[in-house]
Design an enzyme around this catalytic site. Structure first.
Site, PDB file in Angstrom:
ATOM      1  N   GLU A  85       0.845  -1.216   0.000  1.00 54.76           N
ATOM      2  CA  GLU A  85       0.000   0.000   0.000  1.00 54.76           C
ATOM      3  C   GLU A  85       0.872   1.255   0.000  1.00 54.76           C
ATOM      4  O   GLU A  85       1.703   1.442   0.905  1.00 54.76           O
ATOM      5  CB  GLU A  85      -0.945  -0.023   1.210  1.00 54.76           C
ATOM      6  CG  GLU A  85      -2.020   1.036   1.106  1.00 54.76           C
ATOM      7  CD  GLU A  85      -3.029   0.958   2.249  1.00 54.76           C
ATOM      8  OE1 GLU A  85      -3.346  -0.158   2.717  1.00 54.76           O
ATOM      9  OE2 GLU A  85      -3.494   2.031   2.671  1.00 54.76           O
ATOM     10  N   LYS A 280      -7.775  -1.452  11.081  1.00 63.33           N
ATOM     11  CA  LYS A 280      -7.102  -1.797   9.814  1.00 63.33           C
ATOM     12  C   LYS A 280      -5.865  -0.909   9.643  1.00 63.33           C
ATOM     13  O   LYS A 280      -4.811  -1.370   9.201  1.00 63.33           O
ATOM     14  CB  LYS A 280      -8.088  -1.629   8.650  1.00 63.33           C
ATOM     15  CG  LYS A 280      -7.580  -2.127   7.317  1.00 63.33           C
ATOM     16  CD  LYS A 280      -6.774  -1.119   6.536  1.00 63.33           C
ATOM     17  CE  LYS A 280      -6.326  -1.676   5.206  1.00 63.33           C
ATOM     18  NZ  LYS A 280      -5.409  -0.778   4.487  1.00 63.33           N
ATOM     19  N   ASP A 296       3.953 -15.079  11.166  1.00 63.20           N
ATOM     20  CA  ASP A 296       2.699 -15.510  10.563  1.00 63.20           C
ATOM     21  C   ASP A 296       1.648 -14.413  10.744  1.00 63.20           C
ATOM     22  O   ASP A 296       1.037 -14.285  11.809  1.00 63.20           O
ATOM     23  CB  ASP A 296       2.276 -16.819  11.260  1.00 63.20           C
ATOM     24  CG  ASP A 296       0.997 -17.397  10.718  1.00 63.20           C
ATOM     25  OD1 ASP A 296       0.252 -16.675  10.038  1.00 63.20           O
ATOM     26  OD2 ASP A 296       0.725 -18.575  11.006  1.00 63.20           O
ATOM     27  N   HIS A 393      -2.518  10.375   0.654  1.00 58.02           N
ATOM     28  CA  HIS A 393      -2.686   9.049   0.053  1.00 58.02           C
ATOM     29  C   HIS A 393      -2.563   9.139  -1.468  1.00 58.02           C
ATOM     30  O   HIS A 393      -1.838   8.370  -2.102  1.00 58.02           O
ATOM     31  CB  HIS A 393      -4.047   8.491   0.454  1.00 58.02           C
ATOM     32  CG  HIS A 393      -4.261   7.087   0.018  1.00 58.02           C
ATOM     33  ND1 HIS A 393      -3.683   6.024   0.675  1.00 58.02           N
ATOM     34  CD2 HIS A 393      -4.954   6.567  -1.016  1.00 58.02           C
ATOM     35  CE1 HIS A 393      -4.023   4.914   0.060  1.00 58.02           C
ATOM     36  NE2 HIS A 393      -4.795   5.215  -0.967  1.00 58.02           N
TER      37      HIS A 393
HETATM   38  C1  MEV Z   1      -5.966   2.915   5.037  1.00 54.90           C
HETATM   39  O1  MEV Z   1      -5.158   1.835   4.643  1.00 54.90           O
HETATM   40  C2  MEV Z   1      -6.068   2.981   6.541  1.00 54.90           C
HETATM   41  C3  MEV Z   1      -7.007   4.060   7.084  1.00 54.90           C
HETATM   42  O2  MEV Z   1      -8.304   3.911   6.515  1.00 54.90           O
HETATM   43  C4  MEV Z   1      -7.034   3.883   8.575  1.00 54.90           C
HETATM   44  C5  MEV Z   1      -8.035   4.777   9.286  1.00 54.90           C
HETATM   45  O3  MEV Z   1      -9.071   5.149   8.687  1.00 54.90           O
HETATM   46  O4  MEV Z   1      -7.801   5.057  10.478  1.00 54.90           O
HETATM   47  C6  MEV Z   1      -6.529   5.429   6.686  1.00 54.90           C
END
Ligand code: MEV
Length: 438
Positions: A85, A280, A296, A393
């Site tokens: 990513e 995430k 793992d 991003h």
């Molecule tokens: C993107 O990989 C992760 C985010 O969505 C985490 C978040 O929203 O806190 C930016």
């Protein structure tokens, strides 16, 4: 309709590739060439990778990046991260830089207990089973000595074995619930070997137990396996500083920033839809280091998400508070990691990553991984509560779009220049490329 294949695993690598190319691709020669282009030119390295799994046809690349300047417990380190990513390593590096001038990250290992279970069915008198277990418990330790001897020398071994009555969940369902200390190894093989031996002992000893009836003797072991849920193998990572010290380019009002940040975390604590995305973001950091160090990541993912739901509702793994003018942000996660065994001494890049981390103990690696998760979470929340996530991003993603359109050097220079002052969007980039190519 494709044809089924028999004895596929017995074919040579070349034959496997030929079969796949012929079966699935309109231009088999191109598919073969692509697969072979990703082979390592060093035959020894390629053989090593071929033998990690069955039916290897090529290698699947993921970039290995590094995030430098991580100040953890007063010591600088560079964290290796294997991830595809675009913005993750940049975000980690931003966070490490930010916190390196604000006291750095503090990390502590709370505990390191691993778990394994023998699941079995017993039809009969529970009090007799309890007596049987009390009388035979010592044998479970004695008869696993050949497996545990080495681990004991390293300071680990079996911590405890308890009989658990689970008949309130499923008729006649019991467990031997065992806890282990596995020091610097993740311990999966050690634990599973102990458990399978426990299962044999359980079967043999119950057959020979005079107080059991024939039905009771016929106890059925269903399975013996470690648990990837390790709520007593916890690491905590934390950052904190006076609120006014949070000030920087995008944080002109640190008090307001700290309050918004804490609210963002509180939302993830109470709202599962947000908690999943919030966590995430943490896993972006955690998985990247776990993968780079040959651990793992599926086990880590499963265990961490179970931990996030331990209250009965899925919730944030991180927390934040403001107390007496101090902003504190921390997380606690379960992590069963190893720095010996498994891939750690096999995969050349795993060895390199561990060496970059100065060959950490499993406990030290737990700290690094938790810090990477917290850093990632901080970077995401800082963007989300200030500029928004898309700005950074998409700037990182710009390269991917340029590659997608096979942009030449000149186009890249012009497009990058343009997007220094404009928000990057996929359609914006496409429009610009099309205009340049007219
Ligand atoms: C993107 O990989 C992760 C985010 O969505 C985490 C978040 O929203 O806190 C930016």
């Amino acid at each position: 309709m494709n044809n089924p294949v028999t004895g596929f695993s017995k074919l040579s690598k070349e034959e496997k590739i030929n079969w796949i190319a012929k079966e699935y691709f309109s231009t088999p020669s191109e598919a073969i060439l692509l697969l072979k282009n990703y082979w390592n030119s060093d035959e020894k390295i390629q053989k090593l990778h071929d033998e990690f799994i069955e039916n290897t046809i090529t290698n699947f690349y993921i970039p290995l990046g590094v995030a430098p300047n991580f100040l953890i417990n007063g010591k600088y380190c560079t964290i290796p991260m294997a991830i595809e990513e675009s913005s993750v390593v940049a975000a980690a590096s931003n966070s490490s830089k930010f916190w390196s001038t604000r006291g750095g990250f503090k990390a502590t290992v709370v505990n390191t207990e691993k778990i394994g279970q023998v699941h079995f069915i017993f039809k009969g008198d529970v009090s007799k089973l309890q007596l049987f277990f009390a009388q035979t418990k010592a044998k479970f330790y004695e008869q696993t000595e050949s497996i545990t001897k080495k681990m004991q020398k390293r300071g680990g071994g079996i911590l405890d074995i308890v009989l658990q009555d689970k008949t309130n969940l499923l008729p006649d369902y019991f467990q031997l619930h065992a806890t282990f200390e596995t020091k610097d190894s993740m311990g999966a093989n050690f634990i599973n070997s102990c458990l399978e031996q426990f299962a044999r002992i359980l079967k043999e000893e119950s057959l020979a137990y005079n107080l059991f009836t024939e039905t009771e003797k016929n106890l059925q072991v269903i399975m013996s396996i470690l648990s990837n849920y390790v709520p007593n193998c916890i690491v905590r990572a934390e950052v904190s500083c006076p609120i006014e010290a949070l000030a920087e380019k995008h944080i002109t009002n640190p008090q307001e920033f700290a309050e918004r940040f804490v609210q963002a975390v509180q939302i993830a604590e109470v709202e599962p839809f947000r908690a999943v995305t919030h966590n995430k973001g943490i896993m972006n950091g955690v998985d990247a280091v776990v993968l780079a160090t040959g651990n793992d990541f599926r086990a880590v993912e499963a265990g961490i998400h179970a931990y996030a739901a331990k209250s009965g509702q899925y919730s944030s793994l991180s927390h934040a508070k403001i107390e007496n003018g101090i902003f504190t942000f921390w997380l606690e996660i379960p992590l069963a990691l190893g720095t010996v065994g498994g891939l750690t001494s096999l995969h050349p890049l795993v060895k390199l990553s561990l060496e970059m981390l100065e060959n950490p103990s499993a406990k030290e690696l737990m700290q690094v991984v938790a810090v990477a998760g917290l850093a990632q979470n901080f970077a995401a929340l800082r963007s989300l509560t200030t500029t928004g996530i898309q700005d950074g991003h998409m700037k990182m993603h710009l390269n991917n779009i340029l590659n997608q359109f096979d942009a030449n050097d000149n186009e890249r220079i012009l497009i990058r220049k343009h997007f220094k002052h404009h928000a990057v969007s996929h359609s914006g980039v496409v429009e610009l490329i099309e205009n340049l190519r007219k």
